[in-house]
Design an enzyme around this catalytic site. Structure first.
Site, PDB file in Angstrom:
ATOM      1  N   LYS A 180       0.934  -1.285  -0.110  1.00 34.94           N
ATOM      2  CA  LYS A 180       0.085  -0.110  -0.131  1.00 34.94           C
ATOM      3  C   LYS A 180       0.763   1.127  -0.068  1.00 34.94           C
ATOM      4  O   LYS A 180       2.105   1.183   0.029  1.00 34.94           O
ATOM      5  CB  LYS A 180      -1.122  -0.146   1.078  1.00 34.94           C
ATOM      6  CG  LYS A 180      -1.784  -1.359   1.107  1.00 34.94           C
ATOM      7  CD  LYS A 180      -2.732  -1.559   0.022  1.00 34.94           C
ATOM      8  CE  LYS A 180      -3.238  -3.087  -0.090  1.00 34.94           C
ATOM      9  NZ  LYS A 180      -3.979  -3.328   1.100  1.00 34.94           N
TER      10      LYS A 180
HETATM   11  C1  LIG Z   1      -4.904  -4.683   1.415  1.00 37.60           C
HETATM   12  C2  LIG Z   1      -6.543  -4.230   1.420  1.00 37.60           C
HETATM   13  C3  LIG Z   1      -7.390  -5.033   2.550  1.00 37.60           C
HETATM   14  C4  LIG Z   1      -6.851  -5.561   3.570  1.00 37.60           C
HETATM   15  O1  LIG Z   1      -5.600  -5.034   4.223  1.00 37.60           O
HETATM   16  P1  LIG Z   1      -4.827  -5.996   5.122  1.00 37.60           P
HETATM   17  O2  LIG Z   1      -3.806  -4.841   6.097  1.00 37.60           O
HETATM   18  O3  LIG Z   1      -3.771  -6.666   4.250  1.00 37.60           O
HETATM   19  O4  LIG Z   1      -5.465  -6.565   6.014  1.00 37.60           O
HETATM   20  C5  LIG Z   1      -8.653  -4.628   2.270  1.00 37.60           C
HETATM   21  N1  LIG Z   1      -9.369  -4.144   1.393  1.00 37.60           N
HETATM   22  C6  LIG Z   1      -8.606  -3.642  -0.066  1.00 37.60           C
HETATM   23  C7  LIG Z   1      -9.235  -3.133  -0.923  1.00 37.60           C
HETATM   24  C8  LIG Z   1      -7.183  -3.961   0.209  1.00 37.60           C
HETATM   25  O5  LIG Z   1      -6.479  -3.526  -0.792  1.00 37.60           O
END
Ligand SMILES: *Cc1c(COP(=O)(O)O)cnc(C)c1O
Length: 372
Positions: A180
């Site tokens: 992210k």
């Molecule tokens: C990455 C992501 C998540 C989950 O996040 P984590 O930190 O990996 O649990 C949820 N929704 C979307 C759209 C994502 O890209």
């Protein structure tokens, strides 16, 4: 191998973590509150609750929204499974509404069609980093008295009609996974302007216990009570120290992402077989992903293989959630439920997009995609 996304960790990030590790608190200490405050300042939201990951953030928000057994929640299929799984964690029923063909964002008209007396919430996902049409979604939520949750795991730093992501829905969830925009290793956060939701989420992340260890220390008391069933979704101080340090660089990194996107847009302009997704002019796209639609003439899977063989770490985001075996088996979903998302799924390909991507790497990627 050029990946599709990659974190940047610099010396000052490392220093912040070391400093936190050497402090008195390595979890549930002052860095957690400091990171929450920094995210409030960045997004413009009033309250923030830091948790162990983005999925925990979604679970906290779903619980605070009051989703319980048999409640229906409308969600997009064009997302990571966590966006819908959080509904199941609460005993709710996910109903998949189709997306718009240009942007692959939740189609407000499809959302409205799915509303029943049992609808409790809408979970919108800012797919690829482009904020959804929150004016329309908020209007629907208001009309039917339901709660709007934004899964903004792709869109921190984005804007919609000049308003920042984090202020567009009742609750907004972020992830700080390394792919992210900013990372804490694993980590997540929920922001809201609603004090009651924030309080509920703080209790939920700490087993449902009404005071945390530090609050008890301050009061000089051993007393605590568990008022409802919660989880251990806490995040450590050294992770939050990393988050605080990363957040300082986010604006610059988003500018880099937007520059990269602009170059890709230019390179693929006018090619009917290789099309970037549509972008609304009313917003600032945060470009977590850069997604192309590869026409069925060329073949997405052929393009995927060609690029992977050349060391370009392309990927597919996402298999529509309702097509996963678990959903088909347990929620009786099946192909044909969301035709726009399913058609797009055959064509989408995420190509490298991260602030550290060099112009040479980008040119190489473009050259391989264009096939010469
Ligand atoms: C990455 C992501 C998540 C989950 O996040 P984590 O930190 O990996 O649990 C949820 N929704 C979307 C759209 C994502 O890209």
């Amino acid at each position: 191998m050029i990946p599709y996304g990659k974190q940047i960790i610099e010396q000052d990030d490392v220093n912040s973590v070391i400093e936190a590790l050497r402090s008195d608190f390595i979890t549930t200490g002052p860095k957690v509150a400091e990171f929450e405050k920094a995210i409030c300042n960045f997004t413009g939201a009033k309250f923030a609750v830091a948790v162990s990951n983005g999925t925990a953030a979604l679970h906290c928000a779903a619980n605070a929204a009051g989703i319980g057994t048999g409640d229906e929640v409308i969600v997009t299929p064009m997302t990571f499974v966590a966006s819908a799984n959080c509904i199941l964690y609460c005993g709710g029923i996910p109903l998949f509404a189709d997306v718009l063909p240009e942007t692959l964002l939740l189609d407000p008209a499809e959302v409205e069609k799915k509303i029943t007396k049992k609808t409790k919430a809408i979970i919108a996902v800012d797919y690829a980093g482009q904020p959804c049409d929150y004016d329309k979604l908020a209007k629907i939520a208001k009309k039917y008295g339901i709660i709007l949750i934004s899964d903004a795991c792709h869109s921190i730093g984005g804007k919609y009609k000049g308003r920042r992501v984090g202020t567009l829905a009742d609750m907004t969830c972020f992830s700080f996974h390394p792919v992210k925009h900013i990372t804490t290793g694993e980590g997540g956060m929920i922001v809201t302007d609603n004090a009651k939701f924030a309080e509920k989420m703080r209790v939920f992340r700490n087993h449902g216990i009404t005071t945390d260890y530090r609050q008890r220390e301050e009061k000089g008391s051993w007393f605590y009570e568990m008022a409802e069933l919660g989880y251990n979704y806490r995040i450590t101080d050294f992770q939050c120290a990393l988050g605080i340090s990363q957040l300082k660089k986010l604006t610059g990194w988003i500018s880099k992402r937007r520059e990269i996107a602009e170059r890709y847009d230019g390179a693929f302009k006018g090619n009917p077989d290789i099309k970037p997704l549509g972008v609304s002019s009313e917003l600032t796209h945060a470009y977590h992903l850069y997604v192309l639609r590869i026409s069925q003439n060329i073949g997405r899977d052929e393009m995927f293989k060609k690029l992977r063989n050349a060391g370009i770490g392309v990927n597919v985001h996402y298999i529509p959630v309702h097509l996963h075996p678990y959903y088909q088996k347990n929620l009786q979903t099946s192909p044909g439920l969301c035709p726009v998302a399913e058609e797009a799924f055959k064509e989408i390909l995420s190509i490298p997009m991260f602030p550290g991507l060099t112009e040479e790497q980008q040119n190489l990627t473009v050259k391989l995609i264009e096939g010469d």
